[in-house]
Scaffold this active site. Structure first.
Site, mmCIF file in Angstrom:
data_model
loop_
_atom_site.group_PDB
_atom_site.id
_atom_site.type_symbol
_atom_site.label_atom_id
_atom_site.label_comp_id
_atom_site.label_asym_id
_atom_site.label_seq_id
_atom_site.Cartn_x
_atom_site.Cartn_y
_atom_site.Cartn_z
ATOM 1 N N GLU A 106 33.464 32.078 47.013
ATOM 2 C CA GLU A 106 34.403 32.973 46.319
ATOM 3 C C GLU A 106 35.415 32.119 45.571
ATOM 4 O O GLU A 106 35.769 31.029 46.037
ATOM 5 C CB GLU A 106 35.079 33.868 47.378
ATOM 6 C CG GLU A 106 36.187 34.762 46.908
ATOM 7 C CD GLU A 106 35.733 35.904 46.006
ATOM 8 O OE1 GLU A 106 35.269 35.612 44.883
ATOM 9 O OE2 GLU A 106 35.879 37.073 46.406
ATOM 10 N N ASP A 107 35.864 32.592 44.423
ATOM 11 C CA ASP A 107 36.851 31.826 43.655
ATOM 12 C C ASP A 107 38.239 31.899 44.272
ATOM 13 O O ASP A 107 38.939 30.906 44.370
ATOM 14 C CB ASP A 107 36.879 32.291 42.178
ATOM 15 C CG ASP A 107 36.875 33.812 42.063
ATOM 16 O OD1 ASP A 107 36.307 34.469 42.935
ATOM 17 O OD2 ASP A 107 37.443 34.336 41.090
ATOM 18 N N ASP A 110 42.929 36.508 48.130
ATOM 19 C CA ASP A 110 44.338 36.901 47.983
ATOM 20 C C ASP A 110 44.759 37.556 49.300
ATOM 21 O O ASP A 110 45.038 36.873 50.280
ATOM 22 C CB ASP A 110 44.398 37.845 46.768
ATOM 23 C CG ASP A 110 45.802 38.143 46.307
ATOM 24 O OD1 ASP A 110 46.685 38.301 47.151
ATOM 25 O OD2 ASP A 110 46.035 38.230 45.091
ATOM 26 N N PHE A 159 50.074 34.637 40.065
ATOM 27 C CA PHE A 159 48.829 34.999 39.403
ATOM 28 C C PHE A 159 48.260 33.793 38.666
ATOM 29 O O PHE A 159 48.970 33.105 37.937
ATOM 30 C CB PHE A 159 49.054 36.160 38.431
ATOM 31 C CG PHE A 159 47.782 36.766 37.959
ATOM 32 C CD1 PHE A 159 47.048 37.608 38.783
ATOM 33 C CD2 PHE A 159 47.285 36.473 36.697
ATOM 34 C CE1 PHE A 159 45.848 38.151 38.356
ATOM 35 C CE2 PHE A 159 46.084 37.014 36.261
ATOM 36 C CZ PHE A 159 45.365 37.853 37.104
ATOM 37 N N ARG A 172 38.571 33.267 31.632
ATOM 38 C CA ARG A 172 37.568 32.724 32.568
ATOM 39 C C ARG A 172 37.017 31.381 32.113
ATOM 40 O O ARG A 172 36.586 30.566 32.904
ATOM 41 C CB ARG A 172 36.385 33.688 32.708
ATOM 42 C CG ARG A 172 36.715 34.989 33.412
ATOM 43 C CD ARG A 172 35.426 35.712 33.791
ATOM 44 N NE ARG A 172 35.633 37.091 34.163
ATOM 45 C CZ ARG A 172 36.022 37.506 35.373
ATOM 46 N NH1 ARG A 172 36.269 36.637 36.314
ATOM 47 N NH2 ARG A 172 36.164 38.793 35.633
#
Ligand code: IMP
Length: 182
Positions: A106-107, A110, A159, A172
Site C-alpha cells: 500500500e502507498d 492514514d 496531506f 501521481r
C-alpha cells in the site's frame, strides 16, 4: 549542497518537496532487504492496492530476490445503505490465496480504516499468512489494531502527493513526495 525546491501547484494548492526520490529508493531497498530475509525459503504473493501503489510496487519488486508472484487489486468505494460508513469492496483478485504467504503493498496508511477492512477480507480467504508493507504511515492518525510489519516512512498528519499519490486525480506522476505548503 542546499537544495531549493520550487513549489508545485496542483489544482488550488501549493506543495513542496518532502521526501526526494533518492531517499525513497534507499528506504525501499532496506524494506526489500528485510522482506528477502524474512521470506527465505518461501514464495510470497505480493498484492498491490491500486491506484496509488504503482510506483512503490515497481521499485519494491525490483529489489525482491525471493521467488514471488505479484497481483493488483482495487478498492471500490460505495455507500453501504445499512450503515453510515463508506464500505470498500475488493475487486480484481483472481488468485486462490489458500495456503499462500501474502504481502499487501500500500502507498499510504492514514487512519488505517481501509487497510483494516482489506486485511479482514484477505484473512477470510485463508492464506497461510498476511503481512502489510506500506511506504508511508501517518503515525499520529493511525488508530487500528492491525500489524504493519513493513513501514517505509512514518510521517506527520499532512496531506502528501507524488510517487503514486494524488490530489483529486493529479500528482501521481511526480517522482518525489510532496507535502502541502503551509
Ligand atoms: P485510511 O483508510 O484513512 O488509512 O486512508 C487510506 C487511503 O486514503 C489511502 O489509500 C489513500 O488513497 C488516501 N490518503 C490518505 N492520506 C493521503 C494523503 O496524504 N495523500 C493522498 N492520499 C491519501
Amino acid at each position: 549542497m542546499i537544495e531549493i525546491s520550487t513549489p508545485m501547484k496542483v489544482h488550488d494548492k501549493e506543495f513542496e518537496v518532502f521526501i526526494n526520490y533518492q531517499d525513497i529508493l534507499d528506504n525501499i531497498k532496506s524494506m526489500a532487504y528485510q522482506i528477502n530475509e524474512d521470506y527465505q525459503g518461501r514464495s510470497p504473493l505480493f498484492i498491490g492496492v491500486l491506484n496509488g501503489v504503482f510506483m512503490f510496487a515497481a521499485d519494491l519488486m525490483k529489489e525482491i530476490t525471493v521467488p514471488s508472484e505479484i497481483s493488483f487489486i482495487k478498492l471500490a468505494s460505495y455507500q453501504d445503505l445499512a450503515s453510515t460508513g463508506q464500505v470498500k469492496e475488493l475487486i480484481g483478485l483472481k488468485e486462490d490465496l489458500s495456503g499462500k504467504d501474502v504481502i499487501i503493498m500500500e502507498d499510504i496508511v492514514d487512519t488505517g480504516e481501509t487497510m483494516h477492512h482489506l486485511w479482514q477480507q484477505l484473512k477470510a480467504l485463508e492464506p497461510r499468512s498476511v503481512e502489510i508493507a506500506t511506504l508511508l504511515l501517518k503515525v499520529d492518525v493511525f488508530k487500528k489494531d492491525i500489524p504493519l510489519k513493513y513501514v517505509g516512512f512514518k510521517i506527520p498528519e499532512k496531506f502528501v502527493i507524488g510517487y503514486g499519490l494524488d490530489y483529486n486525480g493529479h500528482g501521481r506522476n511526480l517522482k518525489d513526495i510532496y507535502q502541502i505548503k503551509e
